[in-house]
Design an enzyme around this catalytic site. Structure first.
Site, PDB file in Angstrom:
ATOM      1  N   ARG A   1      -5.082  -7.725   1.855  1.00  0.00           N
ATOM      2  CA  ARG A   1      -3.675  -7.474   2.167  1.00  0.00           C
ATOM      3  C   ARG A   1      -3.535  -6.685   3.473  1.00  0.00           C
ATOM      4  O   ARG A   1      -2.682  -5.828   3.620  1.00  0.00           O
ATOM      5  CB  ARG A   1      -2.984  -6.706   1.026  1.00  0.00           C
TER       6      ARG A   1
ATOM      7  N   SER B   1       5.131  -8.224  -5.996  1.00  0.00           N
ATOM      8  CA  SER B   1       4.173  -7.166  -6.354  1.00  0.00           C
ATOM      9  C   SER B   1       4.460  -5.920  -5.531  1.00  0.00           C
ATOM     10  O   SER B   1       4.373  -5.948  -4.300  1.00  0.00           O
ATOM     11  CB  SER B   1       2.748  -7.638  -6.107  1.00  0.00           C
TER      12      SER B   1
ATOM     13  N   GLU C   1       2.666  -2.121  -1.607  1.00  0.00           N
ATOM     14  CA  GLU C   1       2.525  -3.305  -0.763  1.00  0.00           C
ATOM     15  C   GLU C   1       3.839  -3.636  -0.079  1.00  0.00           C
ATOM     16  O   GLU C   1       3.872  -4.181   1.022  1.00  0.00           O
ATOM     17  CB  GLU C   1       2.060  -4.479  -1.635  1.00  0.00           C
TER      18      GLU C   1
END
Length: 336
Positions: A158, A226, A324
């Site tokens: 990520r 998420s 995130e």
């Protein structure tokens, strides 16, 4: 002031000083350059699926509407040149319909193609980085279009160079992908392992079904997918966790360095947050990793609940969760 409620999928009722749609990068390169040079607050926004505005924004929102997809055959590979404002899932669907494999595990991930390399989106054992040939971007300081090879993008979990050295310095205009004609399906993760004689289409269909069953539709319930990253921890900490939770799910990331990924959803669920609510924000009953705008939530509701979860996870597991989702206050990003 312009409403931002429909421009980010969490749907908080905030406003921005100015919203400017970009259909041709050449028409706005000079203005983008001037904003950058003058230090004016601005954000480049795609579909707003990974960004939450937690207050009224005093800067300019540049909304990416760049369009265009070109398929080219290159020997044993298919090259796909994609404008950054294209919808990611629509690209995946086109590839599956053409029998081009590679992206099927990444079906139904929300957002634009331009956001894919920034996040290095991934799911079910596949990361987009492995298919990125290059990324083209407008350098906001020089107004030059630069092409960066996939190898130079410094991809990680990520993560990418666009979150570090190039953060807030570029506008991604195009992503060039290279997918092999002879594609090996990745089906060893989760429910995909139960597929008999899997195909590109069946993997695509299964991933969509899984995501639809587990994740709330932003059109129905405001959310940004998420909220937290899955943390990567060292072996010594994981052994400590196993003494209390012997069945803790985990995935080896790097055996040589002793790095293990542990699902953030499991951490959050284990200490009882799934389905709970604070302010107008709920930890989703089917997926603890997703926070939702259930009852007229505010930005402070979201930040407070996320901090509560983060503190509780750290107290129980000695793991510091990282969010995130990109959180924006009146001027800039917020770090919890």
């Amino acid at each position: 002031m312009h409403s931002l409620e429909s421009l980010h999928t969490f749907g908080l009722p905030y406003r921005a000083k100015q919203v400017i749609p970009i259909h041709q990068i050449d028409e706005h390169a000079q203005t983008l350059h001037e904003s950058y040079q003058q230090g004016c607050p601005f954000i480049i926004l795609g579909e707003g699926s990974n960004t939450v505005f937690t207050e009224d924004y005093i800067g300019v929102v540049w909304q990416n509407h760049l369009r265009g997809i070109v398929f080219n055959e290159q020997g044993d590979h298919i090259q796909i040149q994609v404008a950054s404002g294209e919808n990611w899932h629509a690209l995946v669907t086109q590839c599956v319909q053409r029998g081009i494999g590679g992206f099927e595990n990444l079906a139904l991930i929300p957002g634009t193609v331009g956001a894919a390399p920034i996040q290095n989106i991934g799911a079910y054992g596949v990361e987009v980085a492995q298919f990125i040939e290059s990324v083209e971007y407008l350098d906001l300081a020089t107004q030059q279009i630069i092409t960066l090879t996939g190898a130079a993008c410094e991809f990680g979990y990520r993560d990418s160079i666009f979150k570090h050295a190039l953060k807030d310095k570029v506008f991604i205009t195009q992503v060039n992908f290279l997918l092999p004609k002879q594609h090996t399906l990745v089906t060893q993760y989760g429910e995909l392992s139960a597929l008999m004689s899997p195909t590109i289409q069946s993997v695509y269909d299964t991933v969509i079904a899984i995501r639809q069953a587990k994740l709330p539709d932003p059109a129905q319930i405001g959310n940004a997918g998420s909220f937290f990253k899955n943390p990567v921890i060292d072996t010594s900490l994981f052994k400590q966790i196993l003494t209390h939770y012997p069945d803790a799910p985990h995935y080896m990331v790097n055996a040589e360095q002793g790095l293990i990924k542990i699902p953030a959803a499991w951490l959050i669920d284990t200490i009882g947050f799934k389905g709970t609510m604070q302010g107008g924000v709920q930890c989703h009953p089917q997926q603890a990793l997703v926070l939702t705008n259930l009852q007229d939530a505010t930005g402070q509701d979201l930040i407070a609940f996320a901090q509560t979860i983060k503190q509780a996870v750290y107290a129980e597991f000695n793991i510091a969760l990282e969010h995130e989702v990109q959180l924006m206050d009146a001027r800039q990003r917020v770090t919890l």
